[in-house]
Design a protein around this motif. Sequence first.
Motif, PDB file in Angstrom:
ATOM      1  N   LEU A 120       1.107  -1.034  -0.186  1.00 51.73           N
ATOM      2  CA  LEU A 120       0.240  -0.217   0.102  1.00 51.73           C
ATOM      3  C   LEU A 120       1.083   1.093  -0.013  1.00 51.73           C
ATOM      4  O   LEU A 120       1.692   2.039   0.599  1.00 51.73           O
ATOM      5  CB  LEU A 120      -0.554   0.010   1.523  1.00 51.73           C
ATOM      6  CG  LEU A 120      -1.817   1.487   1.649  1.00 51.73           C
ATOM      7  CD1 LEU A 120      -2.904   1.569  -0.104  1.00 51.73           C
ATOM      8  CD2 LEU A 120      -2.173   0.689   3.167  1.00 51.73           C
ATOM      9  N   ASP A 121       0.560   2.178  -1.210  1.00 50.59           N
ATOM     10  CA  ASP A 121       0.562   3.584  -0.690  1.00 50.59           C
ATOM     11  C   ASP A 121       0.274   4.518  -1.150  1.00 50.59           C
ATOM     12  O   ASP A 121      -0.075   4.256  -2.293  1.00 50.59           O
ATOM     13  CB  ASP A 121       2.252   3.564  -1.365  1.00 50.59           C
ATOM     14  CG  ASP A 121       2.923   5.002  -1.607  1.00 50.59           C
ATOM     15  OD1 ASP A 121       3.116   5.751  -0.834  1.00 50.59           O
ATOM     16  OD2 ASP A 121       4.413   4.956  -2.535  1.00 50.59           O
ATOM     17  N   GLU A 122      -0.430   5.057  -0.286  1.00 49.48           N
ATOM     18  CA  GLU A 122      -1.784   6.500  -0.272  1.00 49.48           C
ATOM     19  C   GLU A 122      -1.693   7.332  -0.405  1.00 49.48           C
ATOM     20  O   GLU A 122      -1.475   6.806   1.335  1.00 49.48           O
ATOM     21  CB  GLU A 122      -3.146   5.357  -0.127  1.00 49.48           C
ATOM     22  CG  GLU A 122      -3.017   3.901  -1.116  1.00 49.48           C
ATOM     23  CD  GLU A 122      -3.029   4.725  -2.940  1.00 49.48           C
ATOM     24  OE1 GLU A 122      -3.745   5.083  -3.002  1.00 49.48           O
ATOM     25  OE2 GLU A 122      -3.141   3.964  -3.542  1.00 49.48           O
ATOM     26  N   PRO A 123      -1.930   8.475  -0.310  1.00 52.89           N
ATOM     27  CA  PRO A 123      -1.535  10.214   0.251  1.00 52.89           C
ATOM     28  C   PRO A 123      -2.944   9.690   1.983  1.00 52.89           C
ATOM     29  O   PRO A 123      -4.397   9.069   1.232  1.00 52.89           O
ATOM     30  CB  PRO A 123      -2.079  10.437  -0.767  1.00 52.89           C
ATOM     31  CG  PRO A 123      -1.972  10.253  -2.009  1.00 52.89           C
ATOM     32  CD  PRO A 123      -1.831   8.622  -1.602  1.00 52.89           C
ATOM     33  N   VAL A 124      -2.454  10.238   2.568  1.00 59.55           N
ATOM     34  CA  VAL A 124      -3.890   9.484   3.773  1.00 59.55           C
ATOM     35  C   VAL A 124      -4.857  10.575   3.317  1.00 59.55           C
ATOM     36  O   VAL A 124      -5.924  10.268   3.857  1.00 59.55           O
ATOM     37  CB  VAL A 124      -2.769  10.714   4.953  1.00 59.55           C
ATOM     38  CG1 VAL A 124      -3.999  10.664   6.143  1.00 59.55           C
ATOM     39  CG2 VAL A 124      -1.365   9.805   5.571  1.00 59.55           C
ATOM     40  N   SER A 125      -4.580  11.887   2.273  1.00 59.12           N
ATOM     41  CA  SER A 125      -5.914  12.330   2.823  1.00 59.12           C
ATOM     42  C   SER A 125      -7.250  11.480   2.093  1.00 59.12           C
ATOM     43  O   SER A 125      -8.463  11.528   2.095  1.00 59.12           O
ATOM     44  CB  SER A 125      -5.920  13.541   1.956  1.00 59.12           C
ATOM     45  OG  SER A 125      -5.131  13.592   0.728  1.00 59.12           O
ATOM     46  N   GLY A 126      -6.392  10.500   0.791  1.00 65.55           N
ATOM     47  CA  GLY A 126      -7.237   9.494   0.294  1.00 65.55           C
ATOM     48  C   GLY A 126      -7.985   9.083   0.934  1.00 65.55           C
ATOM     49  O   GLY A 126      -9.015   8.441   0.878  1.00 65.55           O
ATOM     50  N   LEU A 127      -7.260   7.808   1.923  1.00 68.23           N
ATOM     51  CA  LEU A 127      -7.146   7.136   2.801  1.00 68.23           C
ATOM     52  C   LEU A 127      -8.577   7.296   3.838  1.00 68.23           C
ATOM     53  O   LEU A 127      -9.793   6.610   4.014  1.00 68.23           O
ATOM     54  CB  LEU A 127      -6.187   6.214   3.520  1.00 68.23           C
ATOM     55  CG  LEU A 127      -5.487   5.564   2.835  1.00 68.23           C
ATOM     56  CD1 LEU A 127      -4.068   5.652   3.514  1.00 68.23           C
ATOM     57  CD2 LEU A 127      -5.664   4.453   2.333  1.00 68.23           C
ATOM     58  N   SER A 128      -8.700   8.664   4.451  1.00 70.06           N
ATOM     59  CA  SER A 128      -9.502   9.109   4.964  1.00 70.06           C
ATOM     60  C   SER A 128     -10.964   9.199   4.497  1.00 70.06           C
ATOM     61  O   SER A 128     -11.948   8.746   4.331  1.00 70.06           O
ATOM     62  CB  SER A 128      -9.157  10.465   5.557  1.00 70.06           C
ATOM     63  OG  SER A 128      -7.892  10.196   6.533  1.00 70.06           O
ATOM     64  N   LEU A 129     -10.701   9.426   3.558  1.00 72.62           N
ATOM     65  CA  LEU A 129     -11.822   9.987   2.845  1.00 72.62           C
ATOM     66  C   LEU A 129     -12.583   8.253   1.812  1.00 72.62           C
ATOM     67  O   LEU A 129     -13.754   8.378   2.477  1.00 72.62           O
ATOM     68  CB  LEU A 129     -11.859  10.747   1.055  1.00 72.62           C
ATOM     69  CG  LEU A 129     -11.858  12.155   1.492  1.00 72.62           C
ATOM     70  CD1 LEU A 129     -11.012  12.724   0.033  1.00 72.62           C
ATOM     71  CD2 LEU A 129     -12.564  12.945   1.888  1.00 72.62           C
ATOM     72  N   LEU A 130     -11.712   7.428   1.515  1.00 74.75           N
ATOM     73  CA  LEU A 130     -12.323   6.493   1.310  1.00 74.75           C
ATOM     74  C   LEU A 130     -13.002   5.459   2.649  1.00 74.75           C
ATOM     75  O   LEU A 130     -13.868   4.513   2.265  1.00 74.75           O
ATOM     76  CB  LEU A 130     -11.240   5.229   0.564  1.00 74.75           C
ATOM     77  CG  LEU A 130     -11.104   4.035   0.232  1.00 74.75           C
ATOM     78  CD1 LEU A 130     -12.035   3.508  -0.618  1.00 74.75           C
ATOM     79  CD2 LEU A 130     -10.004   3.153   0.276  1.00 74.75           C
ATOM     80  N   ARG A 131     -12.049   5.189   3.538  1.00 74.49           N
ATOM     81  CA  ARG A 131     -13.514   5.046   4.815  1.00 74.49           C
ATOM     82  C   ARG A 131     -14.176   5.257   5.436  1.00 74.49           C
ATOM     83  O   ARG A 131     -15.191   5.666   5.474  1.00 74.49           O
ATOM     84  CB  ARG A 131     -12.157   5.218   6.178  1.00 74.49           C
ATOM     85  CG  ARG A 131     -12.920   4.536   7.207  1.00 74.49           C
ATOM     86  CD  ARG A 131     -11.485   4.194   8.480  1.00 74.49           C
ATOM     87  NE  ARG A 131     -11.842   3.719   9.640  1.00 74.49           N
ATOM     88  CZ  ARG A 131     -12.627   2.840   9.781  1.00 74.49           C
ATOM     89  NH1 ARG A 131     -12.742   1.601   9.130  1.00 74.49           N
ATOM     90  NH2 ARG A 131     -12.943   2.432  11.215  1.00 74.49           N
ATOM     91  N   GLU A 132     -14.900   7.012   4.953  1.00 74.98           N
ATOM     92  CA  GLU A 132     -16.193   7.709   5.407  1.00 74.98           C
ATOM     93  C   GLU A 132     -17.296   6.999   3.562  1.00 74.98           C
ATOM     94  O   GLU A 132     -17.820   6.951   4.517  1.00 74.98           O
ATOM     95  CB  GLU A 132     -15.185   8.941   4.928  1.00 74.98           C
ATOM     96  CG  GLU A 132     -14.749   9.820   6.509  1.00 74.98           C
ATOM     97  CD  GLU A 132     -14.133  11.311   6.541  1.00 74.98           C
ATOM     98  OE1 GLU A 132     -14.883  11.714   5.416  1.00 74.98           O
ATOM     99  OE2 GLU A 132     -13.418  11.702   6.743  1.00 74.98           O
ATOM    100  N   GLU A 133     -15.892   7.276   2.730  1.00 79.49           N
ATOM    101  CA  GLU A 133     -17.072   6.599   1.687  1.00 79.49           C
ATOM    102  C   GLU A 133     -17.574   5.496   2.185  1.00 79.49           C
ATOM    103  O   GLU A 133     -19.145   4.589   2.057  1.00 79.49           O
ATOM    104  CB  GLU A 133     -16.487   6.573   0.092  1.00 79.49           C
ATOM    105  CG  GLU A 133     -16.143   8.158  -0.012  1.00 79.49           C
ATOM    106  CD  GLU A 133     -15.384   8.613  -1.142  1.00 79.49           C
ATOM    107  OE1 GLU A 133     -14.788   7.385  -2.193  1.00 79.49           O
ATOM    108  OE2 GLU A 133     -15.175   9.084  -1.864  1.00 79.49           O
ATOM    109  N   ALA A 134     -16.744   4.837   2.599  1.00 78.10           N
ATOM    110  CA  ALA A 134     -16.874   3.029   2.681  1.00 78.10           C
ATOM    111  C   ALA A 134     -18.209   3.670   4.298  1.00 78.10           C
ATOM    112  O   ALA A 134     -19.371   2.450   3.982  1.00 78.10           O
ATOM    113  CB  ALA A 134     -16.382   1.844   3.639  1.00 78.10           C
ATOM    114  N   LEU A 135     -18.405   3.727   5.155  1.00 76.85           N
ATOM    115  CA  LEU A 135     -18.935   4.232   5.998  1.00 76.85           C
ATOM    116  C   LEU A 135     -20.580   4.401   6.177  1.00 76.85           C
ATOM    117  O   LEU A 135     -21.689   3.958   5.931  1.00 76.85           O
ATOM    118  CB  LEU A 135     -19.076   4.701   7.486  1.00 76.85           C
ATOM    119  CG  LEU A 135     -16.799   4.557   8.393  1.00 76.85           C
ATOM    120  CD1 LEU A 135     -17.098   4.889   8.829  1.00 76.85           C
ATOM    121  CD2 LEU A 135     -17.689   3.060   8.896  1.00 76.85           C
TER     122      LEU A 135
END
Length: 141
Positions: A120-135
Amino acid sequence: LDLEVGPVPPVEYGAERAAAAVVRDLVRLGLVAAKDVSDGGLVVAAIEMSRRVVGADLAIPSGRSLVRTLFGEWGGRYLVAVPADFESAVVRACEGLPITRLGVAGGGSLGFRCGTRVLLDEPVSGLSLLREEALRWLEAS
């Protein structure tokens, strides 16, 4: 996949209490930031901590099951971020506990690797958004 099936390993309550007490005390003293891995495993804990600790570059030791290491939710495991100035004190406080140094916190991306393999190598901002979208998706279901 390297999935394992079989009975759930027995819980070692004494070891769990000891680890929890040490981590709790280190957090109360302001020496570390910590997150248990009981809700989604190491990857989810790292994503959740990235909001406070920025990013990280983490190396998973080879020879371990990647699925169990990254997504295992069994108790008694914590992801702990330690400022460099406190590292030796924290290691001493954790004497007798199984600890593994995974890497360094900082930067704008979260990376996991095992040897030369990038997991995994992803920008932190994108990971936070991905988690919020999943929720949001779960709430809409």
